[in-house]
Design a protein around this motif. Structure first.
Motif, PDB file in Angstrom:
ATOM      1  N   ALA A  61     -38.717 -14.362   4.157  1.00  0.00           N
ATOM      2  CA  ALA A  61     -37.987 -14.106   2.924  1.00  0.00           C
ATOM      3  C   ALA A  61     -36.862 -13.124   3.222  1.00  0.00           C
ATOM      4  O   ALA A  61     -37.005 -12.237   4.072  1.00  0.00           O
ATOM      5  N   ASP A  62     -35.762 -13.265   2.519  1.00  0.00           N
ATOM      6  CA  ASP A  62     -34.619 -12.377   2.751  1.00  0.00           C
ATOM      7  C   ASP A  62     -35.000 -10.912   2.539  1.00  0.00           C
ATOM      8  O   ASP A  62     -34.475 -10.029   3.216  1.00  0.00           O
ATOM      9  N   SER A  63     -35.920 -10.676   1.632  1.00  0.00           N
ATOM     10  CA  SER A  63     -36.274  -9.302   1.284  1.00  0.00           C
ATOM     11  C   SER A  63     -37.007  -8.571   2.410  1.00  0.00           C
ATOM     12  O   SER A  63     -37.071  -7.337   2.404  1.00  0.00           O
ATOM     13  N   VAL A  64     -37.569  -9.313   3.367  1.00  0.00           N
ATOM     14  CA  VAL A  64     -38.326  -8.671   4.448  1.00  0.00           C
ATOM     15  C   VAL A  64     -37.713  -8.927   5.822  1.00  0.00           C
ATOM     16  O   VAL A  64     -38.182  -8.359   6.819  1.00  0.00           O
ATOM     17  N   LYS A  65     -36.707  -9.746   5.884  1.00  0.00           N
ATOM     18  CA  LYS A  65     -36.094 -10.105   7.160  1.00  0.00           C
ATOM     19  C   LYS A  65     -35.593  -8.863   7.881  1.00  0.00           C
ATOM     20  O   LYS A  65     -34.934  -8.007   7.292  1.00  0.00           O
ATOM     21  N   GLY A  66     -35.938  -8.762   9.154  1.00  0.00           N
ATOM     22  CA  GLY A  66     -35.532  -7.618   9.944  1.00  0.00           C
ATOM     23  C   GLY A  66     -36.509  -6.454   9.886  1.00  0.00           C
ATOM     24  O   GLY A  66     -36.412  -5.519  10.688  1.00  0.00           O
ATOM     25  N   ARG A  67     -37.453  -6.519   8.944  1.00  0.00           N
ATOM     26  CA  ARG A  67     -38.456  -5.438   8.824  1.00  0.00           C
ATOM     27  C   ARG A  67     -39.873  -5.932   9.121  1.00  0.00           C
ATOM     28  O   ARG A  67     -40.678  -5.163   9.659  1.00  0.00           O
ATOM     29  N   PHE A  68     -40.160  -7.166   8.795  1.00  0.00           N
ATOM     30  CA  PHE A  68     -41.490  -7.740   9.000  1.00  0.00           C
ATOM     31  C   PHE A  68     -41.444  -8.750  10.146  1.00  0.00           C
ATOM     32  O   PHE A  68     -40.430  -9.443  10.347  1.00  0.00           O
ATOM     33  N   THR A  69     -42.564  -8.842  10.861  1.00  0.00           N
ATOM     34  CA  THR A  69     -42.695  -9.823  11.938  1.00  0.00           C
ATOM     35  C   THR A  69     -44.036 -10.516  11.841  1.00  0.00           C
ATOM     36  O   THR A  69     -45.079  -9.858  11.799  1.00  0.00           O
ATOM     37  N   ILE A  70     -44.007 -11.836  11.798  1.00  0.00           N
ATOM     38  CA  ILE A  70     -45.233 -12.631  11.767  1.00  0.00           C
ATOM     39  C   ILE A  70     -45.524 -13.134  13.171  1.00  0.00           C
ATOM     40  O   ILE A  70     -44.606 -13.507  13.910  1.00  0.00           O
ATOM     41  N   SER A  71     -46.797 -13.132  13.530  1.00  0.00           N
ATOM     42  CA  SER A  71     -47.207 -13.657  14.836  1.00  0.00           C
ATOM     43  C   SER A  71     -48.613 -14.222  14.706  1.00  0.00           C
ATOM     44  O   SER A  71     -49.268 -14.032  13.677  1.00  0.00           O
ATOM     45  N   ARG A  72     -49.058 -14.913  15.752  1.00  0.00           N
ATOM     46  CA  ARG A  72     -50.391 -15.504  15.680  1.00  0.00           C
ATOM     47  C   ARG A  72     -51.015 -15.533  17.063  1.00  0.00           C
ATOM     48  O   ARG A  72     -50.317 -15.576  18.082  1.00  0.00           O
ATOM     49  N   ASP A  73     -52.337 -15.540  17.062  1.00  0.00           N
ATOM     50  CA  ASP A  73     -53.120 -15.681  18.288  1.00  0.00           C
ATOM     51  C   ASP A  73     -54.095 -16.823  18.031  1.00  0.00           C
ATOM     52  O   ASP A  73     -55.120 -16.635  17.368  1.00  0.00           O
ATOM     53  N   VAL A  79     -53.707 -14.582  12.373  1.00  0.00           N
ATOM     54  CA  VAL A  79     -52.279 -14.397  12.143  1.00  0.00           C
ATOM     55  C   VAL A  79     -52.049 -12.944  11.736  1.00  0.00           C
ATOM     56  O   VAL A  79     -52.898 -12.344  11.072  1.00  0.00           O
ATOM     57  N   TYR A  80     -50.928 -12.405  12.149  1.00  0.00           N
ATOM     58  CA  TYR A  80     -50.610 -11.002  11.904  1.00  0.00           C
ATOM     59  C   TYR A  80     -49.299 -10.881  11.129  1.00  0.00           C
ATOM     60  O   TYR A  80     -48.435 -11.757  11.192  1.00  0.00           O
ATOM     61  N   LEU A  81     -49.171  -9.766  10.444  1.00  0.00           N
ATOM     62  CA  LEU A  81     -47.906  -9.431   9.804  1.00  0.00           C
ATOM     63  C   LEU A  81     -47.631  -7.958  10.080  1.00  0.00           C
ATOM     64  O   LEU A  81     -48.290  -7.081   9.520  1.00  0.00           O
ATOM     65  N   GLN A  82     -46.701  -7.704  10.968  1.00  0.00           N
ATOM     66  CA  GLN A  82     -46.270  -6.341  11.251  1.00  0.00           C
ATOM     67  C   GLN A  82     -45.197  -5.958  10.255  1.00  0.00           C
ATOM     68  O   GLN A  82     -44.157  -6.631  10.167  1.00  0.00           O
ATOM     69  N   MET A  83     -45.446  -4.897   9.511  1.00  0.00           N
ATOM     70  CA  MET A  83     -44.518  -4.481   8.456  1.00  0.00           C
ATOM     71  C   MET A  83     -43.978  -3.098   8.793  1.00  0.00           C
ATOM     72  O   MET A  83     -44.739  -2.129   8.841  1.00  0.00           O
ATOM     73  N   ASN A  84     -42.696  -3.014   9.022  1.00  0.00           N
ATOM     74  CA  ASN A  84     -42.028  -1.755   9.337  1.00  0.00           C
ATOM     75  C   ASN A  84     -41.040  -1.392   8.240  1.00  0.00           C
ATOM     76  O   ASN A  84     -40.661  -2.234   7.427  1.00  0.00           O
ATOM     77  N   SER A  85     -40.627  -0.152   8.233  1.00  0.00           N
ATOM     78  CA  SER A  85     -39.638   0.333   7.252  1.00  0.00           C
ATOM     79  C   SER A  85     -40.036  -0.067   5.838  1.00  0.00           C
ATOM     80  O   SER A  85     -39.226  -0.586   5.069  1.00  0.00           O
TER      81      SER A  85
END
Length: 124
Positions: A61-73, A79-85
């Protein structure tokens, strides 16, 4: 029966970080897309991020782009969601979801299974 269990939510100050996890069970998750959504108080559930079955395609979503990162194992069905700032407007219950398809999707109706959610509160 598919089960999704989120964890990692909590209270954090603005500018801080959190990492959400979602562990799945009941089937193999290797060939399906996964996503994160959130529901803020008084608002409808909204799309946050999604990742394709192999992790090669992500969308935010535009509101989280550049701050959140989704990844999976896939080995861990997680699945993970790294949320920064983080910002106060990120305060919401966060849900993970999976869909019976390999490609990413951004609407709730495209997902077949949902977790119970984890609360994220960002103080100003």
């Amino acid at each position: 029966q598919v089960q999704l269990v989120e964890s990692g939510g909590g209270l954090v100050q603005a500018g801080g970080s959190l990492r959400l996890s979602c562990a799945g069970s009941g089937r193999t998750f290797r060939s399906i897309a996964m996503g994160w959504f959130r529901t803020a108080p008084g608002k409808e559930r909204e799309f946050v991020a999604t990742i394709s079955w192999a992790g090669g395609s992500t969308y935010y979503a535009d509101s989280v782009k550049g701050r959140f990162t989704i990844s999976r194992d896939n080995a861990k069905n997680t699945v993970y969601l790294q949320m920064n700032s983080l910002k106060p407007e990120d305060t919401a219950v966060y849900y993970c979801a999976v869909r019976d398809a390999m490609l990413v999707a951004t609407t709730t109706r495209q997902y077949n299974y949902w977790g119970q959610g984890t609360q994220v509160t960002v103080s100003s």
